[in-house]
Design a protein around this motif. Structure first.
Motif, mmCIF file in Angstrom:
data_model
loop_
_atom_site.group_PDB
_atom_site.id
_atom_site.type_symbol
_atom_site.label_atom_id
_atom_site.label_comp_id
_atom_site.label_asym_id
_atom_site.label_seq_id
_atom_site.Cartn_x
_atom_site.Cartn_y
_atom_site.Cartn_z
ATOM 1 N N GLN A 190 0.849 -1.183 0.000
ATOM 2 C CA GLN A 190 0.000 0.000 0.000
ATOM 3 C C GLN A 190 0.894 1.247 0.000
ATOM 4 O OE1 GLN A 190 -3.536 0.029 0.069
ATOM 5 N NE2 GLN A 190 -3.244 -2.121 -0.430
ATOM 6 N N PRO A 191 0.326 2.417 -0.213
ATOM 7 C CA PRO A 191 1.143 3.639 -0.103
ATOM 8 C C PRO A 191 1.860 3.693 1.238
ATOM 9 C CG PRO A 191 -1.000 4.150 -1.033
ATOM 10 C CD PRO A 191 -1.065 2.713 -0.601
ATOM 11 N N PRO A 192 3.064 4.246 1.284
ATOM 12 C CA PRO A 192 3.850 4.237 2.520
ATOM 13 C C PRO A 192 3.125 4.795 3.735
ATOM 14 C CG PRO A 192 5.234 4.851 0.687
ATOM 15 C CD PRO A 192 3.838 4.760 0.139
ATOM 16 N N LYS A 193 2.299 5.815 3.558
ATOM 17 C CA LYS A 193 1.577 6.367 4.697
ATOM 18 C C LYS A 193 0.642 5.344 5.310
ATOM 19 C CE LYS A 193 -1.222 10.332 6.127
ATOM 20 N NZ LYS A 193 -1.897 11.584 5.686
ATOM 21 N N VAL A 194 0.016 4.519 4.461
ATOM 22 C CA VAL A 194 -0.870 3.464 4.943
ATOM 23 C C VAL A 194 -0.068 2.386 5.651
ATOM 24 C CG1 VAL A 194 -2.527 1.686 4.264
ATOM 25 C CG2 VAL A 194 -2.569 3.930 3.144
ATOM 26 N N GLU A 195 1.044 1.988 5.058
ATOM 27 C CA GLU A 195 1.887 0.966 5.673
ATOM 28 C C GLU A 195 2.404 1.430 7.041
ATOM 29 O OE1 GLU A 195 2.044 -1.904 4.484
ATOM 30 O OE2 GLU A 195 2.139 -1.920 2.292
ATOM 31 N N TRP A 196 2.750 2.693 7.142
ATOM 32 C CA TRP A 196 3.242 3.239 8.408
ATOM 33 C C TRP A 196 2.198 3.109 9.507
ATOM 34 C CZ3 TRP A 196 1.296 7.821 10.752
ATOM 35 C CH2 TRP A 196 2.013 8.237 11.885
ATOM 36 N N ALA A 197 0.923 3.308 9.168
ATOM 37 C CA ALA A 197 -0.152 3.213 10.160
ATOM 38 C C ALA A 197 -0.295 1.801 10.706
ATOM 39 C CB ALA A 197 -1.479 3.678 9.549
ATOM 40 N N TRP A 198 0.153 0.819 9.956
ATOM 41 C CA TRP A 198 0.066 -0.583 10.375
ATOM 42 C C TRP A 198 1.384 -1.096 10.945
ATOM 43 C CZ3 TRP A 198 -2.444 -1.910 5.053
ATOM 44 C CH2 TRP A 198 -3.803 -1.591 5.102
ATOM 45 N N TRP A 199 2.177 -0.222 11.521
ATOM 46 C CA TRP A 199 3.503 -0.592 11.995
ATOM 47 C C TRP A 199 3.480 -1.792 12.922
ATOM 48 C CZ3 TRP A 199 4.474 -0.687 17.195
ATOM 49 C CH2 TRP A 199 3.549 -0.039 18.016
ATOM 50 N N TYR A 200 2.433 -1.891 13.754
ATOM 51 C CA TYR A 200 2.398 -2.961 14.755
ATOM 52 C C TYR A 200 2.280 -4.332 14.102
ATOM 53 C CZ TYR A 200 -2.554 -2.217 13.803
ATOM 54 O OH TYR A 200 -3.755 -2.052 13.169
ATOM 55 N N GLN A 201 1.692 -4.417 12.914
ATOM 56 C CA GLN A 201 1.611 -5.715 12.243
ATOM 57 C C GLN A 201 3.000 -6.228 11.894
ATOM 58 O OE1 GLN A 201 -1.356 -6.212 9.224
ATOM 59 N NE2 GLN A 201 -2.610 -4.523 9.981
ATOM 60 N N TYR A 202 3.876 -5.339 11.477
ATOM 61 C CA TYR A 202 5.246 -5.739 11.136
ATOM 62 C C TYR A 202 6.064 -5.996 12.395
ATOM 63 C CZ TYR A 202 3.316 -3.780 6.912
ATOM 64 O OH TYR A 202 2.489 -3.511 5.863
ATOM 65 N N TYR A 203 5.780 -5.245 13.430
ATOM 66 C CA TYR A 203 6.415 -5.495 14.732
ATOM 67 C C TYR A 203 6.084 -6.900 15.209
ATOM 68 C CZ TYR A 203 7.399 -4.537 19.749
ATOM 69 O OH TYR A 203 7.864 -4.556 21.049
ATOM 70 N N PHE A 204 4.813 -7.294 15.090
ATOM 71 C CA PHE A 204 4.396 -8.618 15.534
ATOM 72 C C PHE A 204 4.954 -9.734 14.646
ATOM 73 C CE2 PHE A 204 0.297 -6.626 17.413
ATOM 74 C CZ PHE A 204 0.999 -6.217 18.532
ATOM 75 N N ALA A 205 5.432 -9.389 13.474
ATOM 76 C CA ALA A 205 6.029 -10.396 12.595
ATOM 77 C C ALA A 205 7.412 -10.816 13.064
ATOM 78 C CB ALA A 205 6.101 -9.866 11.159
ATOM 79 N N THR A 206 7.963 -10.104 14.037
ATOM 80 C CA THR A 206 9.309 -10.390 14.526
ATOM 81 C C THR A 206 9.267 -11.007 15.922
ATOM 82 O OG1 THR A 206 9.629 -8.251 15.642
ATOM 83 C CG2 THR A 206 10.091 -8.341 13.275
ATOM 84 N N GLN A 207 10.348 -11.696 16.280
ATOM 85 C CA GLN A 207 10.459 -12.217 17.644
ATOM 86 C C GLN A 207 10.553 -11.083 18.649
ATOM 87 O OE1 GLN A 207 9.881 -15.101 18.684
ATOM 88 N NE2 GLN A 207 10.533 -14.925 20.820
#
Length: 350
Positions: free
Chosen positions: A189-206
């Protein structure tokens, strides 16, 4: 049903569809205007549910609150993440006063809901929440209900309305159509949208798992998300604490992590539900009477006043955009949310 002047202040100009006519068309029983002291946010008396109940339903022992007459038309209210049943602490009594039987369950991984077996896979994929809802309705003897939700709750209600329409009388869905297609989710998605979902990527990591397992960070993260999701909602510490208690569920971390990793294609689901997920990936159209709601200040509200998902609803339909309201619509605008439930009920009667 509810004061129209105060309601009009939060409904944006982009609202479409038939105007709210709750007392004449949709309510389970007529009622007078809500007294002014109950409409004023600072003076709302409801901060908790009278009592919680517990019932065995499928793989779970579900904790839930209930209000209203036992034989009234059923309404099931579904919360999202990182929230809980207290999102509906003001909505439930409004609907109960209209004669509805209101059921507000903790989703799997939240509050007092527990898995009945330690061997059950702690699955957070979208279809299992719908199966949990159907099992709860069966356990409570509810054949059909009005389903209403936001966030994870919208997705769950959408799935039941799409795949089991005979169980859904009508639907209220915040943010519209939220059924997940994991293949489409692979596209950026556009970077601004991806930034709003930061926690999803955080949860993808240990690192994210360890952060969520830390009780202090778990609360801080949720509070941060609340503030970002609802920039005009000035909740107090007590309001947050009531909900944060639900995050102490022993399965909370596993369910949240699996839910977001599954959506991104980073975790496998339960093979038993592959058939359901294939059907959902096709984007089934929802034909039950529906009211969709968008929070005008919700960072996840798509542009276009509901136009982006309008073609996913083929039955009687209305849309509302709520001015100055964020992501947690039922807790920020309980009167408007309750009105939407009653209007959806009215749509099916036409």
């Amino acid at each position: 049903m509810f004061d129209r002047r105060s309601f009009g202040k939060i409904v944006g100009a982009s609202a479409v569809g038939a105007p709210f006519a709750v007392r004449a068309t949709g309510s389970a029983k007529a009622a007078g205007d809500v007294p002014e002291e109950r409409r004023t946010p600072s003076a709302r008396p409801h901060t908790s549910f009278a009592a919680l109940r517990q019932i065995k339903a499928g793989e779970l022992s579900v904790g839930y609150a209930e209000a209203g007459p036992a034989h009234g038309p059923a309404v099931v209210l579904l919360h999202g993440w990182p929230y809980d049943i207290h999102s509906y602490v003001e909505v439930a009594p409004l609907l109960a006063a209209e004669g509805y039987r209101v059921v507000v369950p903790y989703l799997r991984g939240y509050g007092t809901t527990r898995f009945r077996s330690p061997r059950t896979f702690r699955d957070g994929q979208q279809s299992v929440f719908a199966l949990d809802l159907l099992a709860l309705m069966d356990a409570l003897g509810i054949e059909r209900a009005i389903l209403a939700g936001y966030d994870w709750g919208s997705r769950t209600a959408d799935i039941v309305a799409a795949l089991w329409p005979k169980r859904c009388k009508a639907l209220v869905s915040v943010s519209g159509y939220l059924i997940t297609n994991r293949e489409k989710n692979k596209q950026p998605q556009p970077p601004k949208v991806e930034w709003a979902w930061w926690y999803q990527y955080y949860f993808a990591t240990q690192r994210g798992v360890l952060g969520l397992e830390n009780p202090e960070y778990r609360r801080e993260l949720a509070r941060l998300v609340w503030r970002f999701n609802s920039p005009t909602w000035h909740f107090d510490d007590a309001t947050f604490a009531r909900t944060a208690a639900a995050f102490r569920n022993p399965d909370y971390v596993r369910i949240v992590i699996h839910n977001y990793r599954w959506r991104l294609g980073l975790a496998a689901g339960d093979p038993r539900y592959d058939g359901l997920e294939r059907r959902l990936a096709k984007g089934p159209v929802i034909g039950v009477p529906t009211v969709t709601l968008d929070g005008g200040r919700d960072p996840f509200t798509p542009a276009g006043g509901g136009a982006s998902y309008r073609d996913k609803f083929s039955g009687p339909y209305a849309h509302r955009t709520l001015k100055d309201i964020g992501h947690n619509v039922p807790q920020e605008a309980p009167e408007a949310f309750a009105d939407a439930v009653v209007e959806a009920d009215g749509l099916r009667r036409r």
